[in-house]
Write a protein that holds these residues in place. Sequence first.
Motif, mmCIF file in Angstrom:
data_model
loop_
_atom_site.group_PDB
_atom_site.id
_atom_site.type_symbol
_atom_site.label_atom_id
_atom_site.label_comp_id
_atom_site.label_asym_id
_atom_site.label_seq_id
_atom_site.Cartn_x
_atom_site.Cartn_y
_atom_site.Cartn_z
ATOM 1 N N TYR A 145 -25.572 -0.306 -8.305
ATOM 2 C CA TYR A 145 -24.254 -0.616 -8.872
ATOM 3 C C TYR A 145 -24.396 -1.040 -10.334
ATOM 4 O O TYR A 145 -24.077 -2.170 -10.706
ATOM 5 C CB TYR A 145 -23.583 -1.717 -8.046
ATOM 6 N N PRO A 146 -24.876 -0.140 -11.193
ATOM 7 C CA PRO A 146 -25.154 -0.529 -12.575
ATOM 8 C C PRO A 146 -23.940 -1.067 -13.321
ATOM 9 O O PRO A 146 -24.078 -1.974 -14.157
ATOM 10 C CB PRO A 146 -25.677 0.767 -13.213
ATOM 11 N N LEU A 271 -35.002 3.408 -12.175
ATOM 12 C CA LEU A 271 -35.007 2.273 -13.113
ATOM 13 C C LEU A 271 -34.335 2.643 -14.434
ATOM 14 O O LEU A 271 -33.716 1.792 -15.086
ATOM 15 C CB LEU A 271 -36.432 1.797 -13.355
ATOM 16 N N GLY A 272 -34.433 3.893 -14.822
ATOM 17 C CA GLY A 272 -33.825 4.334 -16.070
ATOM 18 C C GLY A 272 -32.314 4.309 -16.061
ATOM 19 O O GLY A 272 -31.682 4.388 -17.123
ATOM 20 N N THR A 273 -31.706 4.185 -14.864
ATOM 21 C CA THR A 273 -30.244 4.123 -14.784
ATOM 22 C C THR A 273 -29.709 2.698 -14.948
ATOM 23 O O THR A 273 -28.488 2.512 -15.012
ATOM 24 C CB THR A 273 -29.755 4.671 -13.430
ATOM 25 N N ILE A 274 -30.585 1.718 -15.002
ATOM 26 C CA ILE A 274 -30.148 0.327 -15.103
ATOM 27 C C ILE A 274 -29.533 0.076 -16.475
ATOM 28 O O ILE A 274 -30.123 0.415 -17.510
ATOM 29 C CB ILE A 274 -31.322 -0.639 -14.852
ATOM 30 N N THR A 275 -28.362 -0.521 -16.483
ATOM 31 C CA THR A 275 -27.697 -0.886 -17.736
ATOM 32 C C THR A 275 -27.647 -2.391 -17.941
ATOM 33 O O THR A 275 -27.252 -2.847 -19.015
ATOM 34 C CB THR A 275 -26.267 -0.323 -17.764
ATOM 35 N N ALA A 276 -28.034 -3.169 -16.942
ATOM 36 C CA ALA A 276 -28.013 -4.624 -17.060
ATOM 37 C C ALA A 276 -29.033 -5.098 -18.086
ATOM 38 O O ALA A 276 -30.104 -4.495 -18.247
ATOM 39 C CB ALA A 276 -28.329 -5.262 -15.707
ATOM 40 N N ARG A 277 -28.709 -6.163 -18.774
ATOM 41 C CA ARG A 277 -29.709 -6.847 -19.589
ATOM 42 C C ARG A 277 -30.716 -7.447 -18.609
ATOM 43 O O ARG A 277 -30.380 -8.328 -17.819
ATOM 44 C CB ARG A 277 -29.061 -7.945 -20.428
ATOM 45 N N HIS A 300 -39.629 1.401 -17.826
ATOM 46 C CA HIS A 300 -38.641 2.441 -17.528
ATOM 47 C C HIS A 300 -37.205 1.919 -17.581
ATOM 48 O O HIS A 300 -36.270 2.706 -17.415
ATOM 49 C CB HIS A 300 -38.917 3.019 -16.138
ATOM 50 N N ILE A 301 -37.022 0.622 -17.781
ATOM 51 C CA ILE A 301 -35.685 0.027 -17.847
ATOM 52 C C ILE A 301 -35.307 -0.127 -19.318
ATOM 53 O O ILE A 301 -36.052 -0.757 -20.080
ATOM 54 C CB ILE A 301 -35.643 -1.343 -17.153
ATOM 55 N N PRO A 302 -34.197 0.428 -19.745
ATOM 56 C CA PRO A 302 -33.838 0.339 -21.160
ATOM 57 C C PRO A 302 -33.838 -1.103 -21.672
ATOM 58 O O PRO A 302 -33.128 -1.958 -21.156
ATOM 59 C CB PRO A 302 -32.434 0.959 -21.207
ATOM 60 N N ASP A 303 -34.678 -1.370 -22.670
ATOM 61 C CA ASP A 303 -34.711 -2.657 -23.384
ATOM 62 C C ASP A 303 -35.016 -3.851 -22.486
ATOM 63 O O ASP A 303 -34.637 -4.986 -22.810
ATOM 64 C CB ASP A 303 -33.394 -2.896 -24.131
#
Length: 354
Positions: A145-146, A271-277, A300-303
């Motif tokens: 649930y990003p 993991l690449g779909t995660i948008t959470a900080r 693999h998680i953005p930032d």
Amino acid sequence: MNAPTDPLVLELPHFRLERGGVLDPARLVYRTHGDLAPDRGNAVLLPTWFAGDHTSHEWLIGPGRPLDTDRYFVIVPNLFGNGLSSSPSNTPAPQAGADFPHVTMGDNVRAQHELVRLHFGIERLALVIGCSMGAQQTYQWAVSYPDMVARALPFCGSPKTSPHNGVFIEGLRAVLTTDPEWHRGRRAPGHAAGLRAFSRVYAGWGFSQAFYWNERYRSLGFDSVDEFLAGFWEPNFAGQDTNDLLAMLWTWQHADVGATGGAGGDVAKALGTITARTLAMPAERDLYFPPEDEVRASAHIPDAEVRVIPGEWGHLAGSGANPDDVAFIGRSVRELLASPADGPRALGSRPGTG
């Protein structure tokens, strides 16, 4: 009203499980702390860990604590299999005991989504945070649930159970199922000899080698390793239901965000779909969720940031028993909650630098 509620129950009729079978109903037991804001924007979700319950992380929750209930509404859902939510020990035939169906991390998170989104009407969580199996649920939330997860703080956990971690779990399972009193789960719920042996296997993994070398157990009031095993570890699992432990071990061993729909078994893709900080916090000397695993996953998680909990307490750095770990985790929780959910992600240090 900042006092915690008594445990509450959400019944989910005809709840279909990912690996087959239906719980009808599935029972999700949870506790809340604090008040939900009129705009429903102050909600924090804190799933439970292996053999824990909704009281296990109260050191984080309350007025003036990192999850400050003067500001945040904290929801603590109990893991399926822990003896409170639907479990082998409290589900009637034909799903009682050893006949309880397999429940995945995805099943747990989907049930929690029903609680958060449909029961409370919360569109977006300010934070999802959890330790160990709670951390695995945190990753699953951020993948499944990003759009609902603004911030994620998994500590002492991983998005997928590693092969080495699985070896540990196999040892725990063997101890329980070779107990001659177990009888394939068809008898009394728990057996003292098997649970004592289980606690001793756990004792060698829960804390680090340095914890024992330096006799850190003395800070917990024990004068010897023998006293520590009998006084700390045995009570930790005393009274647990064997089939409940086995059900949770299965869920733990099969944790894998790559199994999420659309990921095709690819953990990196999930993991690449995660948008959470995201702030991942492994413990420096954790023997089954080592920092290296989190550094690899977080790449693999953005930032995402990895911030290692220093010290000798190993996996139990996340337990709230050591004041230094409590302070370190607490500072990080406060910093993450104070950061904007959108915009530049970095909180101050590069991934993997601690």
